[in-house]
Scaffold this motif. Structure first.
Motif, PDB file in Angstrom:
ATOM      1  N   GLN A 292      -6.449  -6.755  -3.890  1.00  0.00           N
ATOM      2  CA  GLN A 292      -6.463  -5.360  -4.305  1.00  0.00           C
ATOM      3  C   GLN A 292      -6.079  -4.421  -3.163  1.00  0.00           C
ATOM      4  O   GLN A 292      -5.795  -3.253  -3.398  1.00  0.00           O
ATOM      5  N   GLN A 293      -6.049  -4.926  -1.935  1.00  0.00           N
ATOM      6  CA  GLN A 293      -5.879  -4.050  -0.779  1.00  0.00           C
ATOM      7  C   GLN A 293      -4.437  -3.793  -0.372  1.00  0.00           C
ATOM      8  O   GLN A 293      -4.167  -2.970   0.493  1.00  0.00           O
ATOM      9  N   LEU A 294      -3.450  -4.519  -0.936  1.00  0.00           N
ATOM     10  CA  LEU A 294      -2.029  -4.352  -0.599  1.00  0.00           C
ATOM     11  C   LEU A 294      -1.767  -4.604   0.882  1.00  0.00           C
ATOM     12  O   LEU A 294      -0.884  -3.979   1.490  1.00  0.00           O
ATOM     13  N   ALA A 295      -2.555  -5.512   1.495  1.00  0.00           N
ATOM     14  CA  ALA A 295      -2.412  -5.754   2.934  1.00  0.00           C
ATOM     15  C   ALA A 295      -1.032  -6.297   3.286  1.00  0.00           C
ATOM     16  O   ALA A 295      -0.527  -6.071   4.399  1.00  0.00           O
ATOM     17  N   GLU A 296      -0.394  -7.010   2.343  1.00  0.00           N
ATOM     18  CA  GLU A 296       0.918  -7.602   2.619  1.00  0.00           C
ATOM     19  C   GLU A 296       1.989  -6.557   2.902  1.00  0.00           C
ATOM     20  O   GLU A 296       3.026  -6.869   3.494  1.00  0.00           O
ATOM     21  N   LEU A 297       1.758  -5.314   2.491  1.00  0.00           N
ATOM     22  CA  LEU A 297       2.781  -4.273   2.630  1.00  0.00           C
ATOM     23  C   LEU A 297       2.564  -3.373   3.844  1.00  0.00           C
ATOM     24  O   LEU A 297       3.392  -2.500   4.126  1.00  0.00           O
ATOM     25  N   GLU A 298       1.464  -3.557   4.568  1.00  0.00           N
ATOM     26  CA  GLU A 298       1.158  -2.663   5.686  1.00  0.00           C
ATOM     27  C   GLU A 298       2.202  -2.747   6.792  1.00  0.00           C
ATOM     28  O   GLU A 298       2.600  -1.725   7.363  1.00  0.00           O
TER      29      GLU A 298
END
Length: 505
Positions: free
Chosen positions: A248-254
């Protein structure tokens, strides 16, 4: 008091399945007939079907009304798209597949759309099932081998904050916020979040996981990924397993926030096979709703839904063979949910889904389990069985166990065992008497004959309108008015037909 109007914006956000079901029943019983109105904005399709009698679709700066909930909206939209097939071919095929699942899927589904069953069957007569389970299973076995993840007799215990301070909530192997809240109920020593869990995950398995907030779902997924170590028991992972999690955190896009979408995708593999066809990443992006202009947009400027779609695509391009979806429907509208589900239908790996979106669970998974009082329980009856267990537990708590705060926890005995079967938990429903059943059956036959007659009249009017002079606006207007009147009669009879059918079941 006068009539009341209530507006709700995304009311199911942050609610679990029990809460969503309770809210739907509450809203359906909130007002007497014709004394109140409800306007709700939501992407929860099951909730739309359960609560709404009319659906408005907002698109291209217009508001288009549809009769009925989500299922009826899908049928009417399919019909609209069919009439404009040249322009809307892609959306038509997707909606027809969605309708096919609505008519064929989920045996436990009880909501019934207000449209002619034969019309629906005609629209989907040439639509194959959503998934070719046999072929996907073969592909999954060839990629994974026999072993995926075996969880055997596993228990997980986290130290209580009263004893260990923050030790239970930090580090890569700590519980999620919800699971930590459940674990912190102990006052001395540790608190068990999971107890004696055995789960042998098979190649190509598609499993949905249910449970109230804090039940231990995230801890269970942590056992699968290796983020959580068992206190007792054994976890074995196959040598060829490659796990990916849609968080849910979208960490892959940071790390790529400032890069353009096209550049991010170009760094991955150059092709992807879906539904037996080879597609480029750009074609996949278009399939997931990206326009050509958006491919040049920096990732940080995308909307929440677009980021979720890009996140899913990047994960799939890494070619995992075990995919975990943690609340994947957040920030996605119904069109994009349908597109994502369509893409997952052709994905051959093992799929594990944790979600409170009932429609999504029933749509993309083939079996459901629940975490109940720390135990991991199979649900042969799906979400309906889970809700029956929850309702029975809640009624038992209200009757004689005022100290329990978690209704599903109360459904188990002191050893943590859940009720034996859904049949034991199901409340008895009143049946029609013999005379009432005969009268209802007689009325049902009469309604069916009227439906057939009205259908023939409408079909004849359609033929007359098709053969009429297109410039005869007055004559066409009269014919259209006649058709509208017949259609209203047809809709009223269909509703009565459904009511009678349900009463006779």
């Amino acid at each position: 008091m006068g009539s009341a109007i209530e507006f709700l914006g995304e009311p199911t956000n942050h609610l679990d399945v029990d809460g969503i079901t309770w809210l739907a029943k509450h809203l359906n019983n909130r007002w007497s007939r014709n004394s109140g109105a409800l306007v709700v904005v939501t992407h929860d399709r099951w909730f739309l079907d359960a609560v709404c009698t009319d659906t408005w679709e907002v698109h291209d700066r217009i508001v288009e009304p549809f009769e009925g909930g989500y299922a009826a909206y899908v049928l009417q939209r399919v019909e609209r798209d069919r009439q404009a097939a040249v322009v809307e071919q892609k959306r038509q095929n997707l909606m027809r597949k969605e309708l096919a699942w609505l008519r064929r899927g989920a045996p436990a589904r009880t909501s019934k759309p207000k449209f002619r069953i034969d019309a629906a069957n005609q629209l989907i007569s040439d639509v194959p099932p959503p998934r070719d389970s046999v072929s996907l299973s073969r592909m999954a076995v060839s990629r994974l081998g026999k072993d995926v993840v075996d969880i055997e007799d596993v228990s997980v215990e986290f130290p209580s904050p009263a004893v260990s301070g923050s030790a239970g909530s930090s580090g890569p192997s700590g519980p999620s916020a919800g699971d930590a809240a459940a674990a912190s109920s102990g006052t001395t020593g540790g608190t068990r979040v999971l107890q004696d869990v055995t789960w042998l995950i098979a190649p190509g398995e598609r499993t949905g996981i249910l449970g109230v907030n804090g039940a231990g779902k995230s801890t269970l997924l942590g056992l699968v990924t290796g983020a959580v170590e068992p206190t007792t028991g054994r976890v074995k992972r196959g040598k060829t397993v490659k796990i990916a999690t849609l968080t849910q955190q979208l960490a892959e896009l940071e790390d790529v926030a400032n890069d353009r979408v096209s550049d991010v995708v170009a760094r991955k593999k150059t092709s992807y096979v879906t539904d037996g066809k080879e597609m480029t990443p750009t074609q996949l992006l278009e399939r997931l709703g990206f326009s050509s202009a958006q491919l040049k947009t920096p990732v940080k400027d995308l909307s929440g839904g677009q980021k979720r779609r890009l996140q899913l695509l990047l994960i799939l391009l890494d070619e995992p063979n075990v995919l975990i979806l943690d609340e994947p429907s957040n920030d996605l509208d119904t069109d994009m949910l349908a597109a994502m589900e369509d893409l997952l239908d052709t994905w051959p790996g093992t799929l594990l889904v944790v979600s409170h979106d009932r429609y999504l669970l029933e749509r993309v998974t083939d079996q459901q389990y629940a975490v109940i009082n720390g135990r991991f329980r199979h649900l042969p009856g799906g979400v309906e069985e889970y809700l029956k267990l929850s309702a029975t537990a809640a009624s038992g708590t209200a009757a004689g166990s005022s100290g329990a705060s978690n209704p599903l926890a109360a459904s188990s005995s002191s050893s943590g065992a859940a009720p034996a079967s859904a049949d034991d938990a199901a409340p008895s429903e009143p049946r029609l008497s013999g005379a009432e059943a005969r009268a209802a059956q007689k009325e049902l036959g009469a309604v069916e004959r009227k439906l057939q007659k009205l259908g023939e009249q409408i079909e004849a009017l359609d033929g007359t309108m098709a053969a009429a002079d297109p410039s005869d606006f007055e004559g066409l207007g009269k014919l259209a008015a006649q058709k509208s009147e017949l259609q209203e009669q047809l809709d009223e009879l269909e509703l009565r037909w459904l009511e009678l059918g349900e009463a006779l079941e």
